[in-house]
Structure formats: C-alpha cells, structure tokens
Write an enzyme that holds these catalytic residues in place. Structure first.
Site, PDB file in Angstrom:
ATOM      1  N   ASP A 102       0.857  -1.180   0.000  1.00  0.00           N
ATOM      2  CA  ASP A 102       0.000   0.000   0.000  1.00  0.00           C
ATOM      3  C   ASP A 102       0.904   1.244   0.000  1.00  0.00           C
ATOM      4  OD1 ASP A 102      -2.472   1.410   0.302  1.00  0.00           O
ATOM      5  OD2 ASP A 102      -2.214   1.450   2.464  1.00  0.00           O
ATOM      6  N   LYS A 130      -1.271  -1.680  -4.558  1.00  0.00           N
ATOM      7  CA  LYS A 130      -2.034  -0.430  -4.732  1.00  0.00           C
ATOM      8  C   LYS A 130      -1.052   0.680  -5.095  1.00  0.00           C
ATOM      9  CE  LYS A 130      -5.467  -0.802  -1.001  1.00  0.00           C
ATOM     10  NZ  LYS A 130      -5.916  -0.127   0.236  1.00  0.00           N
ATOM     11  N   PHE A 151     -10.469  -0.108  -0.164  1.00  0.00           N
ATOM     12  CA  PHE A 151     -10.083  -0.930   0.979  1.00  0.00           C
ATOM     13  C   PHE A 151     -10.601  -2.346   0.773  1.00  0.00           C
ATOM     14  CE2 PHE A 151      -9.552  -2.600   5.201  1.00  0.00           C
ATOM     15  CZ  PHE A 151      -8.275  -2.128   5.487  1.00  0.00           C
ATOM     16  N   ASP A 158      -7.737  -8.125   6.435  1.00  0.00           N
ATOM     17  CA  ASP A 158      -8.754  -7.827   7.444  1.00  0.00           C
ATOM     18  C   ASP A 158      -9.118  -6.354   7.500  1.00  0.00           C
ATOM     19  OD1 ASP A 158      -6.218  -6.944   8.599  1.00  0.00           O
ATOM     20  OD2 ASP A 158      -7.360  -6.688  10.456  1.00  0.00           O
TER      21      ASP A 158
END
Ligand code: IMP
Ligand code: MG
Length: 178
Positions: A102, A130, A151, A158
C-alpha cells in the site's frame, strides 16, 4: 456475499490462477536453490500457504509478524516486529511474501531489515498492489493483482481483524470503516 462488502474483486478461481503464475515465476528464478520463504503475518497467511504448495522449488518456510494498521485504514509510517523469524537469513536467498503493498512502508522496512541481516538476495512477492497509494519508492518484484485506491478484505486481509477467512478478495463498503 457478506453484507458488509461492496463487491467481490477476485474469486477463488482467479486467485488460484494467479498463484499458479506466481509459483512458475518463482520456480524459474530459484531453480536448484533453497530459498527461505517468509510469510508476513497475519495478512499473507492464506496466500503464503497456497503459494508454497504451488511451487516446486525446495523452500524453507518462516514467519514474521509486524505491526500494521490496527483498526484504522491508514498506515502509521513505521513498523514494529511483533514476532521474528526463526531462521538466520545470512547468506540466504529470501522470498518475502506479502498480502498487499500500500504505502510501501512495510516492504521498504523489511527489505532493509533482511539486507542488513546479510541476506544474499531479496525478492518480494505480493498478492495485491495499490500503486496509487505509494509513499515510499519501492515495488514488489512480483505482484498478482494491481488494484485502485479501495479498501480490500478477504483471503487473509482484514479490517479490525474481521473478514480474513473469506475465500475471495472483496471491496469493503465505505460506511463500515468511515
Ligand atoms: P503498507 O502501507 O504498504 O506498509 O502496508 C501495510 C499493511 O497494511 C499491509 O501489509 C496490510 O496488512 C495493510 N493494508 C493495506 N491496505 C489494505 C487493505 O486495503 N485492506 C487490508 N489491509 C490493508
Ligand atoms: Mg500485512
């Protein structure tokens, strides 16, 4: 589908197909070698187990837990090692297996850590990438799926320790985390 989810991004078959490609890529690269495959817990657990079963290379398995998001959806910018490897990576080929890149902070920190510990080589494989969210100039050597700024949960990933056991990868509804 779980009612907290906006949509399924990748189903079990799509994940399986991509893992087959990642495994073939690793086999080609590590043919005849004995690398240490490192799972970054907990997020990469599902991906790791499926990936190492798909490779033909003789890999040693190890695990590391680093602090991540907690209940929030933003990276804190630094990582803590909560539980460390059992192997000494000095002189070894290391394959880092991540759930998602990320901001890139985790990958950057782990790459530095393993090289500082004397790893002979460092190769990173991620399930998801991402790129639009990157804050550090790093990228995984192999990435299965590139996604936008959404997300994601499921297949190990999770939100507040939920949804990890979903067998597919899905987008979480915004109202669940905002
Ligand atoms: P980093 O920002 O690249 O350091 O990523 C740190 C960690 O944040 C990842 O290993 C994941 O555990 C978590 N993370 C980042 N994006 C998502 C997401 O969309 N869903 C679930 N976890 C995420
Ligand atoms: Mg993670």
């Amino acid at each position: 589908m779980n009612g907290d989810l906006q949509k399924i991004l990748f189903d079990e078959q799509e994940i399986k197909n991509e893992i087959g490609r990642a495994a073939a890529w690793l086999d080609e690269r590590f043919n005849g070698k004995n690398p240490v495959a490192v799972c970054v817990l907990k997020g990469a657990a599902m991906f790791f187990c499926d990936l190492v079963r798909a490779v033909k290379t003789d890999v040693q398995l190890d695990f590391i837990t680093v602090s991540s998001y907690g209940s929030s959806t933003e990276s804190s910018g630094k990582i803590n090692i909560l539980s460390d490897l059992s192997a000494d990576v000095k002189g070894r080929d290391v394959i880092l297996v991540e759930d998602i890149v990320d901001s890139g902070n985790t990958l950057f920190a782990l790459q530095n850590l393993f090289l500082k510990r004397g790893a002979k080589s460092f190769t990173s494989v991620t399930l998801l990438d991402k790129p639009s969210r990157r804050k550090t100039d790093v990228c995984a050597d192999y990435s299965c799926f590139e996604i936008g700024d959404e997300f994601i949960v499921g297949y190990g990933l999770d939100y507040a320790q939920k949804y990890r056991n979903l067998p597919y990868i899905a987008v979480l509804k915004r109202e669940i985390y905002t």
